[in-house]
Design a protein around this motif. Sequence first.
Motif, PDB file in Angstrom:
ATOM      1  N   GLN A  64       0.795  -1.258  -0.012  1.00 61.51           N
ATOM      2  CA  GLN A  64       0.062   0.030  -0.023  1.00 61.51           C
ATOM      3  C   GLN A  64       0.931   1.179  -0.069  1.00 61.51           C
ATOM      4  N   ILE A  65       1.803   1.262   0.654  1.00 61.55           N
ATOM      5  CA  ILE A  65       2.716   2.213   0.994  1.00 61.55           C
ATOM      6  C   ILE A  65       3.461   2.626  -0.577  1.00 61.55           C
ATOM      7  N   VAL A  66       4.186   1.585  -1.090  1.00 61.14           N
ATOM      8  CA  VAL A  66       4.663   1.691  -2.326  1.00 61.14           C
ATOM      9  C   VAL A  66       3.739   2.216  -3.566  1.00 61.14           C
ATOM     10  N   ARG A  67       2.774   1.744  -3.431  1.00 65.18           N
ATOM     11  CA  ARG A  67       1.786   2.080  -4.640  1.00 65.18           C
ATOM     12  C   ARG A  67       1.249   3.437  -4.293  1.00 65.18           C
ATOM     13  N   GLY A  68       1.053   3.881  -2.941  1.00 72.02           N
ATOM     14  CA  GLY A  68       0.449   5.306  -2.764  1.00 72.02           C
ATOM     15  C   GLY A  68       1.689   6.256  -2.986  1.00 72.02           C
ATOM     16  N   CYS A  69       3.171   5.797  -2.855  1.00 75.05           N
ATOM     17  CA  CYS A  69       4.142   6.716  -3.394  1.00 75.05           C
ATOM     18  C   CYS A  69       4.324   6.978  -4.799  1.00 75.05           C
ATOM     19  N   ARG A  70       4.219   5.861  -5.383  1.00 74.30           N
ATOM     20  CA  ARG A  70       4.365   5.814  -6.639  1.00 74.30           C
ATOM     21  C   ARG A  70       3.160   6.804  -7.393  1.00 74.30           C
ATOM     22  N   SER A  71       2.044   6.846  -6.808  1.00 76.36           N
ATOM     23  CA  SER A  71       0.856   7.615  -7.272  1.00 76.36           C
ATOM     24  C   SER A  71       1.027   9.020  -7.112  1.00 76.36           C
ATOM     25  N   ALA A  72       1.817   9.423  -6.068  1.00 73.38           N
ATOM     26  CA  ALA A  72       2.157  10.705  -5.812  1.00 73.38           C
ATOM     27  C   ALA A  72       3.538  11.298  -6.545  1.00 73.38           C
ATOM     28  N   GLY A  73       4.017  10.488  -7.382  1.00 69.34           N
ATOM     29  CA  GLY A  73       5.084  10.926  -8.164  1.00 69.34           C
ATOM     30  C   GLY A  73       6.650  10.585  -7.512  1.00 69.34           C
ATOM     31  N   LEU A  74       6.503   9.819  -6.648  1.00 65.52           N
ATOM     32  CA  LEU A  74       7.568   9.605  -5.827  1.00 65.52           C
ATOM     33  C   LEU A  74       8.362   8.320  -6.112  1.00 65.52           C
ATOM     34  N   ASP A  75       9.725   8.182  -5.433  1.00 65.97           N
ATOM     35  CA  ASP A  75      10.377   6.932  -6.273  1.00 65.97           C
ATOM     36  C   ASP A  75      10.738   6.091  -4.753  1.00 65.97           C
ATOM     37  N   PRO A  76       9.846   5.209  -4.414  1.00 61.31           N
ATOM     38  CA  PRO A  76       9.803   4.254  -3.153  1.00 61.31           C
ATOM     39  C   PRO A  76      10.712   3.135  -3.330  1.00 61.31           C
ATOM     40  N   LEU A  77      11.831   3.027  -2.289  1.00 63.34           N
ATOM     41  CA  LEU A  77      12.675   1.838  -2.477  1.00 63.34           C
ATOM     42  C   LEU A  77      12.725   1.183  -1.359  1.00 63.34           C
ATOM     43  N   LEU A  78      12.358  -0.179  -1.425  1.00 63.24           N
ATOM     44  CA  LEU A  78      12.311  -1.246  -0.346  1.00 63.24           C
ATOM     45  C   LEU A  78      13.787  -2.123  -0.565  1.00 63.24           C
ATOM     46  N   PRO A  79      14.146  -2.630   0.600  1.00 63.47           N
ATOM     47  CA  PRO A  79      15.394  -3.370   0.455  1.00 63.47           C
ATOM     48  C   PRO A  79      15.076  -4.499  -0.541  1.00 63.47           C
ATOM     49  N   ARG A  80      16.219  -5.052  -1.233  1.00 61.02           N
ATOM     50  CA  ARG A  80      15.861  -6.344  -2.008  1.00 61.02           C
ATOM     51  C   ARG A  80      16.701  -7.518  -1.763  1.00 61.02           C
ATOM     52  N   ARG A  81      17.987  -7.121  -1.171  1.00 60.88           N
ATOM     53  CA  ARG A  81      19.037  -8.074  -1.109  1.00 60.88           C
ATOM     54  C   ARG A  81      19.226  -8.401   0.176  1.00 60.88           C
ATOM     55  N   LEU A  82      18.617  -7.476   1.238  1.00 61.26           N
ATOM     56  CA  LEU A  82      18.830  -8.032   2.664  1.00 61.26           C
ATOM     57  C   LEU A  82      17.441  -7.634   3.196  1.00 61.26           C
ATOM     58  N   PRO A  83      17.098  -8.187   4.543  1.00 62.45           N
ATOM     59  CA  PRO A  83      15.894  -7.837   5.203  1.00 62.45           C
ATOM     60  C   PRO A  83      15.653  -6.375   5.617  1.00 62.45           C
ATOM     61  N   PRO A  84      14.359  -5.936   5.745  1.00 60.83           N
ATOM     62  CA  PRO A  84      13.981  -4.568   6.061  1.00 60.83           C
ATOM     63  C   PRO A  84      14.284  -4.612   7.859  1.00 60.83           C
ATOM     64  N   ASN A  85      14.199  -5.838   8.496  1.00 56.24           N
ATOM     65  CA  ASN A  85      14.380  -5.751   9.945  1.00 56.24           C
ATOM     66  C   ASN A  85      16.017  -5.503  10.295  1.00 56.24           C
ATOM     67  N   ASP A  86      16.347  -5.795  11.580  1.00 51.06           N
ATOM     68  CA  ASP A  86      17.657  -5.647  12.235  1.00 51.06           C
ATOM     69  C   ASP A  86      18.604  -6.552  11.185  1.00 51.06           C
ATOM     70  N   GLY A  87      18.135  -7.625  10.491  1.00 50.33           N
ATOM     71  CA  GLY A  87      19.148  -8.427   9.748  1.00 50.33           C
ATOM     72  C   GLY A  87      19.871  -7.418   8.638  1.00 50.33           C
ATOM     73  N   GLY A  88      19.142  -6.291   8.161  1.00 52.16           N
ATOM     74  CA  GLY A  88      19.973  -5.278   7.379  1.00 52.16           C
ATOM     75  C   GLY A  88      20.871  -4.362   8.073  1.00 52.16           C
ATOM     76  N   LEU A  89      20.892  -4.352   9.291  1.00 50.90           N
ATOM     77  CA  LEU A  89      21.242  -2.969  10.002  1.00 50.90           C
ATOM     78  C   LEU A  89      22.617  -2.855   9.560  1.00 50.90           C
ATOM     79  N   SER A  90      23.592  -3.955   9.880  1.00 51.72           N
ATOM     80  CA  SER A  90      25.004  -3.783   9.859  1.00 51.72           C
ATOM     81  C   SER A  90      25.430  -3.118   8.670  1.00 51.72           C
ATOM     82  N   LEU A  91      24.862  -3.362   7.273  1.00 56.69           N
ATOM     83  CA  LEU A  91      25.127  -3.049   6.103  1.00 56.69           C
ATOM     84  C   LEU A  91      24.994  -1.488   6.305  1.00 56.69           C
ATOM     85  N   GLY A  92      23.910  -0.815   6.936  1.00 60.31           N
ATOM     86  CA  GLY A  92      23.719   0.704   7.057  1.00 60.31           C
ATOM     87  C   GLY A  92      24.776   1.244   7.835  1.00 60.31           C
ATOM     88  N   GLN A  93      25.224   0.470   8.989  1.00 66.75           N
ATOM     89  CA  GLN A  93      26.174   1.108   9.942  1.00 66.75           C
ATOM     90  C   GLN A  93      27.547   1.313   9.137  1.00 66.75           C
TER      91      GLN A  93
END
Length: 755
Positions: free
Chosen positions: A707-736
Motif C-alpha cells: 500500500q505504501i509503495v503504491r501510494g508513493c508511486r501515485s504521488a510521483g515519488l520513487d519508493p525503495l524497499l530493500p531487495r538483497r537484505l531484510p528490512p528488519n535488523d538483519g540489514g542493520l549492519s550494512l547501514g552502519q
Amino acid sequence: MSTPGRTSAANHTRLRLRVRGAVQGVGFRPYVHGLAIRHRLGGFVANDADGVLIEVEGDEVAEFVEALPRQTPPLARIDDIAVEPIVADAGTGFRIAESVSGRVTTRIVPDAATCAACLAELFDPGSRFHLYPFVNCTHCGPRFTIAERLPYDRPSTAMKHFPMCEACRSDYDDRAGRRFHAEAISCPSCGPRLSHGIDEIAAALANGRIVAVKGLGGYQLLCDARDEQAVQRLRGRKQRDGKPFAVMLATADAATEIAEIDAPERALLEQVARPIVLLRSRQRVASSVAPGLAKIGVMLPVAPLHHLIFHVLEAGRRAAADGPWALVCTSANPSGEPLLTDNDEARSGLADIADLIVTHDRDIVIRADDSVLAVVAGVPRFVRRARGYVPEPIRLARAGPPVLAVGAHLKATVTVTRGDEAFVSQHLGDLDTAAAIRFFEETIAHLTSILDVEPVAIAHDLHPDMASTRFAQARGLPTLPVQHHHAHAASVMAEQGVTGPALALVLDGYGYGSDGGAWGGELLSCDGAGFQRLGHLAPLKMPGGDRAAREPWRMAASVLHDFGRGDEIERRFVAQPQSRNIVTLLDLTDTAVTTSAGRLFDAVAGLLGVSTVQSYEGEAAMKLEALVREPAPLERGWTIADGVLSLRPLLAHLIARDLDTVEAAGLFHGTLAAACVDWIARASRATGIGTIVLSGGCFLNAHLAEQIVRGCRSAGLDPLLPRRLPPNDGGLSLGQAWVAGLHLTQSNVLSGGTV
C-alpha cells in the motif's frame, strides 16, 4: 568489466586475464580449460588470491576473450575481467596450474542445492553415486559452510579429511567431466558417511517420531507436518510455543497441495539457494505448524539426504488421500541458542528433543541457517538472509576503507567492507546468550579471515548496553556509533546505490534514539553520513517498559487510558492479573513512552483481542496481518502536526465501534498506509526530495509495504524497499558500515578512540 577489442587482442599472441568475482569452487577453471582447448590455445588457468588467473596464447585469443563471460558455469559470477598483453611464451598445450596464494581479494560462493544431473545419478542404479547422500559436482553442493580459507581448494575445506579414491581422482582429472576439479567430490568408497540408514530415518518419521539430521549449515529437526501430535511434541520439547515452523516438500508441484503458489513464488522456491518461501496456506497441515497465521513457510529439498528421505517415504506412503509427504523442517537448537553443527554437541544438546539423531563425519566449518523470503510488492524480499545467499557481496556506490559493522541485538548480522564490496554475514540470531555471543565473535573472525581484511574502524549501534556495542568498544579500534533508524535507512541506500539525499520512513519495534528515547516510527532526511529527524509517530506510554513489547494488552491499556477509558482496562483484560494495577502505572508522569510502529501494531492487536501476550517477537503484528482481506483507509483517520503523525482518530473509531476483527484489521492497515503516504508526500514537498527509502521490520508486512509503495508511486515519488537484505535488523549492519565508511572518507579520521 574491461576487455580488449578484437583488433587489440589480435596484435598480441599471449594475454594475461585476471577474473574477479565468485569464480572459485564453481567449475570455472575446468570451464576455462575447455574453452581454451576449443580455441586451440596454449597457456594455463589457476586460482589465486584475486580470483582466477589465466594466460592464453594462440591465433584465437580474441575469440577466447569475447566468449569467456558468455558461457560461464551456473554458480559463477564475474565482476571484472582485466586483460593485459604479455611476452609470448611459445609453449604448447593448456593446463590447470597449482593455486597461487597471497592477500585475498576474491570470494567463495554460497552453498547450492543438488543439481539436476547429480539428482539423476542419485537415483540411477547404474551410477556409482546411486543413493549416496553426499553426491555433488562443480555445479552444486556445499561451498561456504565447508570453506576454511581461500583459495578454494580441497586442502582448505572440510573435505581435506577424505582422500579421493581412484574413481573420484579419475573424475577429478577428467577434463571432459562435470567433476573436473570439483573440490568436494566423494563417493561411497572414500567420502563422508551417515550414522543411520535412510530406511531407518524414513521409518522414524512415518511413525510420528522427531528426527534430527545434519544438513549443510547445521542440524535440522524433522517430523511429519500432518501429524498434530508429532508437531505438538516438537513444540513442547523445543520450548517453542507458537512461532511458526517451515515445511519441506519434495517438489514445487507437491507444495501446491498445501499452499497457493504463483509464478514468482514458484521461481523463488526453485532457486538454487532453496530458501524458505512464505506462501498463502491452504491449511492442509497440522494446525500447530503455523497457528493463527495465513501464511506458511515452504521449502524444497536442499541436500541429497533430503531427496533420499522423501524417496523412501513416498515409496512406502500412506493412503493417497493424505496428499504428498510434508515434513516440518526447523533449526535444531535448544531455544535461544545458535544452530548446532558439532556431532557431540548435537548428541547431547538434542537428546531431549529428537528421537533419532542422524550425524555424519563431514565437518560444518561455519553454521548457516535457512534463508527466508517472501514476494512483497511484486518482488522477492528477504525475511532472513543466510544459507544459499551468504557470502555474496553487495556492491557499493563507492569504495572506502575496510570497516567492520556489528549490527544490533536482535536478528544480528555483521558486515565487513572491502573496497567497494560489503559482505553481510549470515543471520546470527539474537545476542541473548553466551553461546550466541561466541557465534557472533566466531563469525567475525571467520569473515575477516576468509576475506583477508583488517578493519580500520568498527561501527555499532548507538545503544550503550548492547553486547555488540561492548564488543566494538573492547577491540581497541576507532568506533563509530550509528543511530538505529539511520542505519536502517542507510542500509537501503547502500544496497540501492543511492548517493544523494533521500527521505526515509522507518517503521520498526525499537531503536535507541539520539535523545535516549525509545524510537520506532520515524521520518528522516538522510544525506551523506548524516541525518535529520523530521518527524515521528505520536508517542504512546509503554507501561512496564520492555515487558509491554511482550504483552500487547499493556499497549492496548495505554491507548484506553489515553482516551480516558482506564476503567475499562480490567474488564477487557480480566485474564491478566496486572490489569487491575496498570492504571496506577499509566498515571505516573515518568512512565516510559515510545514512538514505535511495532508497539502501535501491538496496541491494535490487544484492543481487538487478536493477541494479548506474545510467545515470540512480532506474533501480534503477524496475526493482525493474517486477518486482512482488503486494506481500506478510514476517512480523516489520522492527523499530522509539527511532523508528528497520529492515528488517534482511527484508534477512537476502533474503540467506539464494535467492529468485526477482519474489518478492523483491514481498516488499521489501510489507514496506517494512507497516513504514511500523506506524511511522506508532505515532507517531500517541503524538502524537494523525491527518493524515499522504506525500512524497518514492519515492512515485512506485505499489506503495509504494498500500500505504501503504491501510494508513493501515485504521488510521483520513487519508493525503495530493500531487495538483497531484510528490512528488519538483519540489514542493520550494512547501514552502519555504509555510514561509517562515508564518515571516515569525509573526515579522514582513523586514529584510536571514537570517531
